[in-house]
Design a protein around this motif. Structure first.
Motif, PDB file in Angstrom:
ATOM      1  N   TRP A  25     -96.864 -80.878  27.288  1.00 15.37           N
ATOM      2  CA  TRP A  25     -97.555 -79.718  26.737  1.00 15.37           C
ATOM      3  C   TRP A  25     -98.348 -78.994  27.827  1.00 15.37           C
ATOM      4  N   GLY A  26     -98.969 -79.756  28.699  1.00 14.67           N
ATOM      5  CA  GLY A  26     -99.729 -79.154  29.783  1.00 14.67           C
ATOM      6  C   GLY A  26     -98.851 -78.316  30.693  1.00 14.67           C
ATOM      7  N   LEU A  27     -97.681 -78.852  31.042  1.00  6.56           N
ATOM      8  CA  LEU A  27     -96.733 -78.109  31.892  1.00  6.56           C
ATOM      9  C   LEU A  27     -96.219 -76.869  31.195  1.00  6.56           C
ATOM     10  N   LEU A  28     -95.909 -76.992  29.900  1.00 12.88           N
ATOM     11  CA  LEU A  28     -95.408 -75.846  29.127  1.00 12.88           C
ATOM     12  C   LEU A  28     -96.444 -74.730  29.078  1.00 12.88           C
ATOM     13  N   LEU A  29     -97.687 -75.083  28.776  1.00 11.16           N
ATOM     14  CA  LEU A  29     -98.740 -74.071  28.667  1.00 11.16           C
ATOM     15  C   LEU A  29     -99.067 -73.464  30.027  1.00 11.16           C
ATOM     16  N   ALA A  30     -99.069 -74.295  31.075  1.00  8.82           N
ATOM     17  CA  ALA A  30     -99.346 -73.786  32.419  1.00  8.82           C
ATOM     18  C   ALA A  30     -98.268 -72.792  32.857  1.00  8.82           C
ATOM     19  N   LEU A  31     -97.013 -73.121  32.567  1.00 13.50           N
ATOM     20  CA  LEU A  31     -95.907 -72.217  32.909  1.00 13.50           C
ATOM     21  C   LEU A  31     -96.032 -70.899  32.151  1.00 13.50           C
ATOM     22  N   TRP A 254     -86.398 -56.689  40.817  1.00 15.99           N
ATOM     23  CA  TRP A 254     -87.692 -57.003  40.206  1.00 15.99           C
ATOM     24  C   TRP A 254     -87.610 -56.889  38.683  1.00 15.99           C
ATOM     25  N   VAL A 255     -86.841 -55.916  38.202  1.00 19.33           N
ATOM     26  CA  VAL A 255     -86.661 -55.767  36.752  1.00 19.33           C
ATOM     27  C   VAL A 255     -85.923 -56.988  36.201  1.00 19.33           C
ATOM     28  N   GLY A 256     -84.945 -57.480  36.976  1.00 19.36           N
ATOM     29  CA  GLY A 256     -84.241 -58.697  36.568  1.00 19.36           C
ATOM     30  C   GLY A 256     -85.185 -59.881  36.439  1.00 19.36           C
ATOM     31  N   VAL A 257     -86.155 -59.963  37.373  1.00 18.22           N
ATOM     32  CA  VAL A 257     -87.157 -61.034  37.309  1.00 18.22           C
ATOM     33  C   VAL A 257     -87.998 -60.887  36.041  1.00 18.22           C
ATOM     34  N   ILE A 258     -88.355 -59.645  35.695  1.00 17.57           N
ATOM     35  CA  ILE A 258     -89.134 -59.399  34.474  1.00 17.57           C
ATOM     36  C   ILE A 258     -88.364 -59.845  33.247  1.00 17.57           C
ATOM     37  N   VAL A 259     -87.085 -59.506  33.181  1.00 18.47           N
ATOM     38  CA  VAL A 259     -86.258 -59.880  32.027  1.00 18.47           C
ATOM     39  C   VAL A 259     -86.193 -61.400  31.882  1.00 18.47           C
ATOM     40  N   VAL A 260     -85.938 -62.083  32.991  1.00 15.61           N
ATOM     41  CA  VAL A 260     -85.808 -63.550  32.954  1.00 15.61           C
ATOM     42  C   VAL A 260     -87.124 -64.210  32.567  1.00 15.61           C
ATOM     43  N   THR A 261     -88.221 -63.792  33.214  1.00 12.02           N
ATOM     44  CA  THR A 261     -89.514 -64.439  32.953  1.00 12.02           C
ATOM     45  C   THR A 261     -90.012 -64.154  31.540  1.00 12.02           C
ATOM     46  N   GLN A 262     -89.851 -62.923  31.075  1.00 13.21           N
ATOM     47  CA  GLN A 262     -90.330 -62.595  29.723  1.00 13.21           C
ATOM     48  C   GLN A 262     -89.472 -63.253  28.648  1.00 13.21           C
ATOM     49  N   ALA A 263     -88.177 -63.408  28.920  1.00 11.59           N
ATOM     50  CA  ALA A 263     -87.319 -64.136  27.976  1.00 11.59           C
ATOM     51  C   ALA A 263     -87.749 -65.601  27.891  1.00 11.59           C
ATOM     52  N   LEU A 264     -88.012 -66.195  29.054  1.00 11.45           N
ATOM     53  CA  LEU A 264     -88.475 -67.586  29.074  1.00 11.45           C
ATOM     54  C   LEU A 264     -89.813 -67.722  28.358  1.00 11.45           C
ATOM     55  N   ASN A 265     -90.697 -66.756  28.582  1.00 12.38           N
ATOM     56  CA  ASN A 265     -92.012 -66.819  27.947  1.00 12.38           C
ATOM     57  C   ASN A 265     -91.908 -66.692  26.426  1.00 12.38           C
ATOM     58  N   GLY A 266     -91.001 -65.848  25.959  1.00 10.42           N
ATOM     59  CA  GLY A 266     -90.788 -65.716  24.519  1.00 10.42           C
ATOM     60  C   GLY A 266     -90.327 -67.011  23.896  1.00 10.42           C
ATOM     61  N   LEU A 267     -89.435 -67.712  24.586  1.00 14.04           N
ATOM     62  CA  LEU A 267     -88.945 -69.009  24.101  1.00 14.04           C
ATOM     63  C   LEU A 267     -90.062 -70.053  24.106  1.00 14.04           C
ATOM     64  N   LEU A 268     -90.900 -70.027  25.142  1.00 14.78           N
ATOM     65  CA  LEU A 268     -92.028 -70.965  25.209  1.00 14.78           C
ATOM     66  C   LEU A 268     -93.023 -70.696  24.088  1.00 14.78           C
ATOM     67  N   MET A 269     -93.270 -69.414  23.799  1.00 16.33           N
ATOM     68  CA  MET A 269     -94.224 -69.069  22.740  1.00 16.33           C
ATOM     69  C   MET A 269     -93.713 -69.480  21.361  1.00 16.33           C
ATOM     70  N   SER A 270     -92.402 -69.471  21.174  1.00 16.47           N
ATOM     71  CA  SER A 270     -91.860 -69.931  19.886  1.00 16.47           C
ATOM     72  C   SER A 270     -92.104 -71.431  19.716  1.00 16.47           C
ATOM     73  N   VAL A 271     -92.041 -72.175  20.827  1.00 18.36           N
ATOM     74  CA  VAL A 271     -92.357 -73.611  20.777  1.00 18.36           C
ATOM     75  C   VAL A 271     -93.831 -73.803  20.428  1.00 18.36           C
ATOM     76  N   VAL A 272     -94.700 -72.988  21.047  1.00 17.11           N
ATOM     77  CA  VAL A 272     -96.139 -73.083  20.787  1.00 17.11           C
ATOM     78  C   VAL A 272     -96.441 -72.800  19.318  1.00 17.11           C
ATOM     79  N   MET A 273     -95.835 -71.750  18.766  1.00 18.16           N
ATOM     80  CA  MET A 273     -96.127 -71.382  17.375  1.00 18.16           C
ATOM     81  C   MET A 273     -95.497 -72.344  16.372  1.00 18.16           C
ATOM     82  N   LYS A 274     -94.403 -72.976  16.762  1.00 13.17           N
ATOM     83  CA  LYS A 274     -93.756 -73.956  15.883  1.00 13.17           C
ATOM     84  C   LYS A 274     -94.544 -75.266  15.856  1.00 13.17           C
TER      85      LYS A 274
END
Length: 325
Positions: A25-31, A254-274
């Motif tokens: 959980w610590g690693l997930l939240l830190a990321l 740089w836009v590609g980096v934004i797409v990848v990072t924000q997609a990953l963050n969205g998936l992480l946030m779904s884990v947090v809310m679940k």
């Protein structure tokens, strides 16, 4: 003696499992904090002549599409058994609501700029913390004590400090900065801002509610959620003025980096809310403001102001009050 040994090893195993859970959980939240904090600096790195050269609506569509593809892959890899679950429209339709609510808010943000300056919006939008907490407490029946409410008030104060800190400008640019730092807001603007904060909190809490109440694998739920995200945001893109240009016009790596990072963050946030809560999400967002400031110092040679250290103090106290750590 044997029972004592069995109890000893069972206790030790439980401690190891618990410790492993805390580390994960610590690693997930830190990321998530690092990704959240990187968003604004990445947008700045994309700018050409101080302007964003690409279509923001097309970028959102790509982010939703990336989350959908990853969720589909994880569904087949980890939750293949769920493919045999009977799913009706009653399971699927509720996931359209968050997509519609976020679409409403995205349009409200644009419309509100006419009725207030950006700095006022940044300061007052911290009311989202209060609206999210109130709706979280009411909809999920999670009673918050006085210490926890005080910690959330400190998160709001952190957001305000961060906004004022980012308004700092070099002395030679004071004359240029004055128009942008004169706070103004109309009565209609204040009303729209309150609607914006309520809709934002409602979208987040509703998403948490359906993720937790439906007994479906998270990857399947994400599939429904991001499908509607693609549909709604594609419609918004086609309806926008940005559609006159090409879908990928102005894109860079740089836009590609934004797409990848924000997609990953969205998936992480779904884990947090679940598996956690929207309150945890609020703490992640608040901590990301501090990371954002550090990135800006490293990348753009900006100077930290005393308000940055006030924000660090507020965050530390808020975490202590809410989580007793």
């Amino acid at each position: 003696m044997q029972k004592i040994m069995e109890y000893h090893w069972t206790t030790k195993l439980r401690l190891l499992v618990f410790s492993s859970h805390i580390v994960h959980w610590g690693l997930l939240l830190a990321l998530s904090v690092l990704i959240y904090g990187s968003h604004a600096p990445l947008i700045t790195l994309c700018k050409v002549d101080k302007k964003i050269p690409f279509s923001s609506s097309s970028c959102v569509v790509l982010i939703e599409l990336a989350k959908f593809i990853v969720s589909l892959g994880l569904l087949f890899l980890r939750d293949r058994h769920s493919l045999h679950i009977a799913v009706s429209w009653k399971h699927v339709v509720p996931y359209a609501v968050p997509a519609l609510l976020y679409a409403v808010n995205n349009n409200l943000v644009v419309f509100m700029q006419v009725h207030m300056d950006p700095s006022t919006f940044q300061v007052l939008s911290n009311l989202k913390i209060a609206s999210t907490a109130l709706l979280y407490s009411a909809a999920l029946r999670k009673r918050l004590n006085h210490r926890q409410w005080l910690s959330l008030a400190l998160l709001m104060a952190t957001g305000i400090c961060h906004t004022y800190s980012s308004m700092g400008t070099p002395k030679q640019k004071v004359d240029e900065a004055i128009p942008g730092t004169q706070f103004h807001i109309t009565a209609l603007g204040l009303l729209l801002l309150l609607v914006y904060c309520i809709v934002s909190g409602l979208a987040a809490v509703y998403t948490e509610l359906i993720l937790k109440t439906q007994r479906l694998p998270l990857n399947l739920q994400n599939l429904f959620l991001y499908f509607f995200g693609i549909v709604v945001n594609s419609g918004a893109h086609l309806a926008s003025a940005e559609v006159s240009s090409g879908f990928f016009d102005g894109y860079s790596w740089w836009v590609g980096v934004i797409v990848v990072t924000q997609a990953l963050n969205g998936l992480l946030m779904s884990v947090v809310m679940k598996h956690s809560s929207n309150i945890t999400r609020l703490f992640v967002i608040s901590c990301s403001m501090l990371v954002n400031a550090v990135y800006s110092v490293a990348l753009f040679n900006l100077q930290l102001t005393p308000l940055f250290f006030v924000s660090v103090f507020f965050i530390a106290v808020a975490i202590h009050l809410y989580y007793h750590v």
